[in-house]
Design a protein around this motif. Sequence first.
Motif, PDB file in Angstrom:
ATOM      1  N   THR A 119       0.846  -1.189   0.000  1.00  0.00           N
ATOM      2  CA  THR A 119       0.000   0.000   0.000  1.00  0.00           C
ATOM      3  C   THR A 119       0.883   1.241   0.000  1.00  0.00           C
ATOM      4  O   THR A 119       2.080   1.156   0.183  1.00  0.00           O
ATOM      5  CB  THR A 119      -0.899   0.039   1.235  1.00  0.00           C
ATOM      6  N   LYS A 120       0.250   2.391  -0.197  1.00  0.00           N
ATOM      7  CA  LYS A 120       1.044   3.615  -0.321  1.00  0.00           C
ATOM      8  C   LYS A 120       1.624   4.066   1.016  1.00  0.00           C
ATOM      9  O   LYS A 120       2.558   4.838   1.057  1.00  0.00           O
ATOM     10  CB  LYS A 120       0.190   4.732  -0.901  1.00  0.00           C
TER      11      LYS A 120
ATOM     12  N   GLN B 262      12.067   1.696  -0.221  1.00  0.00           N
ATOM     13  CA  GLN B 262      11.988   2.984   0.482  1.00  0.00           C
ATOM     14  C   GLN B 262      13.014   3.064   1.609  1.00  0.00           C
ATOM     15  O   GLN B 262      13.866   2.218   1.742  1.00  0.00           O
ATOM     16  CB  GLN B 262      10.593   3.203   1.068  1.00  0.00           C
TER      17      GLN B 262
ATOM     18  N   ASN C 216      10.319   3.077  -6.182  1.00  0.00           N
ATOM     19  CA  ASN C 216       9.319   2.665  -5.216  1.00  0.00           C
ATOM     20  C   ASN C 216       8.177   1.942  -5.915  1.00  0.00           C
ATOM     21  O   ASN C 216       7.022   2.222  -5.675  1.00  0.00           O
ATOM     22  CB  ASN C 216       8.831   3.899  -4.470  1.00  0.00           C
ATOM     23  N   ASP C 217       8.473   1.028  -6.816  1.00  0.00           N
ATOM     24  CA  ASP C 217       7.383   0.207  -7.339  1.00  0.00           C
ATOM     25  C   ASP C 217       7.838  -1.241  -7.388  1.00  0.00           C
ATOM     26  O   ASP C 217       9.029  -1.537  -7.467  1.00  0.00           O
ATOM     27  CB  ASP C 217       6.870   0.720  -8.691  1.00  0.00           C
TER      28      ASP C 217
ATOM     29  N   LYS D 247      -1.037   0.184  -3.964  1.00  0.00           N
ATOM     30  CA  LYS D 247      -0.299   0.795  -5.075  1.00  0.00           C
ATOM     31  C   LYS D 247      -0.814   0.264  -6.399  1.00  0.00           C
ATOM     32  O   LYS D 247      -1.153  -0.916  -6.513  1.00  0.00           O
ATOM     33  CB  LYS D 247       1.192   0.470  -4.956  1.00  0.00           C
TER      34      LYS D 247
ATOM     35  N   ASN E  44      -5.250   8.494   2.902  1.00  0.00           N
ATOM     36  CA  ASN E  44      -5.889   9.152   1.789  1.00  0.00           C
ATOM     37  C   ASN E  44      -7.386   9.049   1.963  1.00  0.00           C
ATOM     38  O   ASN E  44      -7.867   8.094   2.555  1.00  0.00           O
ATOM     39  CB  ASN E  44      -5.494   8.474   0.485  1.00  0.00           C
TER      40      ASN E  44
ATOM     41  N   ASP F 109      -5.570   3.514   3.493  1.00  0.00           N
ATOM     42  CA  ASP F 109      -4.299   3.351   2.827  1.00  0.00           C
ATOM     43  C   ASP F 109      -4.571   2.639   1.517  1.00  0.00           C
ATOM     44  O   ASP F 109      -5.054   1.525   1.505  1.00  0.00           O
ATOM     45  CB  ASP F 109      -3.422   2.495   3.752  1.00  0.00           C
ATOM     46  N   GLU F 110      -4.262   3.271   0.393  1.00  0.00           N
ATOM     47  CA  GLU F 110      -4.578   2.681  -0.899  1.00  0.00           C
ATOM     48  C   GLU F 110      -3.529   1.658  -1.327  1.00  0.00           C
ATOM     49  O   GLU F 110      -2.347   1.814  -1.019  1.00  0.00           O
ATOM     50  CB  GLU F 110      -4.578   3.778  -1.961  1.00  0.00           C
TER      51      GLU F 110
END
Lengths: 815, 67
Positions: free
Chosen positions: A526-527, A722, A739-740, A638, A531, A635-636
């Motif tokens: 998640t990001k 990260q 960051n993916d 990704k 959000n 929390d979304e």
Amino acid sequence: MKNNAFRFDTPEDLIPASDHEGQYCLHCGNEIPHGKSISSKRDELFCCSGCNYVFNLINSLGLDDFYELRDEQKITPVGEICDQEFGYLDLDDFKKIYKTDENDHCMRFYINGISCAACLWLIEKTSEIVEQIDSVSLNMSSKVATVRFSDDSSYSKFPETLKRFGYSTVPVGKIGETDIFREKERKNSLYRIGVAGVCAGNVMLLSAAKYAGASGSFASYFDLISLLLSIPVITYCSYLFYKNSYYTAINKRPSVDIPVVFVVLAGWTLSVVNFFEGGDVYFDSITLFVFLLLVSRYMLNSISERINRLSTPASSLFSGNSVELQDEHTGDLTPYPVQELKKGDLIRIKYGERVPADGFLSSHSVHLNLSVLTGESIPQYSSEGDYIYAGSISESDELLLKVDKPVDESRIGCLISKIEDRNLFKCGFSGLSDRYSTIFTSSVALISVVSFFIFHIYFGTGESLRRIIAFVLISCPCAFVFTLPLSMAYSVKTASEKGLIIKDLDILEKVKGIKNIFFDKTGTLTKGNFNVLKWDRNIISDKDIDAIVAIEKKSAHPVARSVVNYFSDTERKLPEVSCFQYIPAKGIKARIGSDSYEIISGSVGDDEKIIPGSVLTKLSVYRNKEFLTSILLGDEIKGDVPEVLKDLRSYGVAINIISGDRKRNVISVASELGIPAENVYAEMSPEKKIEIIRSSENSMMVGDGINDAGAISEADVGVSIQGSLEESLRFSDVYLLRNDLTSITDLLSHSRITGNSVLTSIVFSLLYNISAGTLALLGYINPLLAAVLMPASSTTLFLLSLLMQRQLKWSYQNK
Amino acid sequence: MNIIYFTLIISLILAAVFLSVFLWATKSGQYEDLETPGHRILIDDYKQGKNKKLEGSDEGSDCSSDS
């Protein structure tokens, strides 16, 4: 991959399908994400407020040549100008730690984010624009600037200036003894390479003349010079081989140096004997052999050193941030080094800073982000007297802490030092080539000794020595020592260009066997930040939204901040707020005009689970006690995660989630991603995560932050995403710069290609060694031919590794 | 063919000269940083000092705005 092997040259494939508008930031040159541009005037567009600020500063100083130098290159976007304080550098306590030399006004700084000539120019320019800085000299490969100051009281001027240019800096500290030693060793090995190269080159030329037919007095004259030239090679240049094999022999760990020493000494002695008695001399093969070995060692060392340099000692997690020490009686604040904190000290921590020690809260209630320890994404509420742990991030404006345990003894400090102890055994480039060469070396040594005694009986000393030397020369694991690590190192380097920093050559081999991948949830899948996920926009008027934003703006709670962020995309005229007041543990209320508003945060009912992402908080808005609307925050997931997981499954690995977060949140994310319930581990403490990873074979752990550090270092392959590179590489094997998670699939395909190539090399060199070795023992190959065959086999392996490089390139171009 | 003896010694002296140059270059630290000099060539043309001095610091107004 096979089917796509020829697709890479069609240009259409290289252009992303979605054509962006193509606006580029004036300062950093990066493409501006859609709808995120910031412009201060006319047509000046920036990607962030930081870039805008730095651009204006550079222009106002007349340094606009920076942009001419930067040209088409991109630099790291500034983001937000960080709020680091450096005033502490001018205090005596700190000068002691950071000055390079006591009698000199000189300090060294590690600078993040330098990439091109323009950065170099700008950083060295600070000596002209800041009066107190005499000179700046930047080393771009180590990213360390040595700065000389004109007086002893303005060390903070340099980092403060760079901060305003958008670079973050860390003072490096004194030049330690290990640094000096390492530098000396590096120079020494270069000297050795130089001497060996000159000698080997000349000896080769002389022996070429002999092969061409020189004979008689010429031949013996050439041999004499070869003999003289070989002396420095077998003494000065080979010194380290003798030393290493002595120590490894004492420790009973046969290393590749032992047969090297044997072949060098035996070959040389035999040649000297033959020189006087008339016979073949092998000075050329010996000197060339030593030279090649030295070169390969040097290359490997410099790669491993570059990676090891990135790791830093434990308390560095907090160094660089100084804290403010509060005097108990007067209340005065003075900056103080984190490392020097003692029990009983009272310190003040500002918003967004990391708590540097375990201790008791002395100020009134605060919000703390504990995600570094627990993975829990909602900031926790702590009140006066509560015990708080180092590593938590303060989400409140001011926090006073009575230190109980300083960094090194704190809970997180213990966790880190535990991890580091384990990693001492894991570090370095020793792995793969060492393991093979140990087996190889022992068997070569055994065969030589046994056959020497057998031959001795039948052919006499001279002939049996000749055969053994030919055998060892042929089978000398040059291929392993030279080519194999080199192609692995190349693979690691390519990977790092693609955003995968791999710490150890071994890792690629381990990645191939991975069966289980464990993902951390927060910040990985998640990001990792709040959000607004959903709210009912139909039943609420603009006036009410204005009211909500105005009220939330008054609150420092992170939930409030994300609501404000969410609605700040359009210009709003905010009404006046009065009677603002917290409702303890529930929410806030305030008046706007004649209306009274309440915003209550509460838990989420079952019906709201349908929303993608993990819903964490539900805000209910009431106007005059009447329900208006609810806002769901969370929390979304990704965007690229579902696709990455699909790719990973096609590699035949099982996907697991392991998280410290609450069960409900973890399960909702898992079901969204199609991960079965038996692969979901929720509410795990860092210690428990370690246990689960330990019990699982062939596991890979992907996570971020210190709360996963234990699990990451326990896994067969630990990947961190990260966080800062230096911190993460200390406990993980692979670090993802981007960051993916698509990098994870890259990692798998990368390791497959490298692994296959390495396997081919091993099979080839085993076949070659066994067949040619047998021939040598049977006397069909003399040392001269052996010395020719050895480079020939190495060349073949080198070609194999070139083929691998090609394959790696293709695999990335096909993306 | 006796000239061979002479040329051989000359070539060895030459080799010794090159070796000592290499050793000197190593000692004086020319191999310590292989990256920066390459960039430094590019910035040599930009040395003219038309820049102003940096004065004071105006933090606070532009830092840590989280809107």
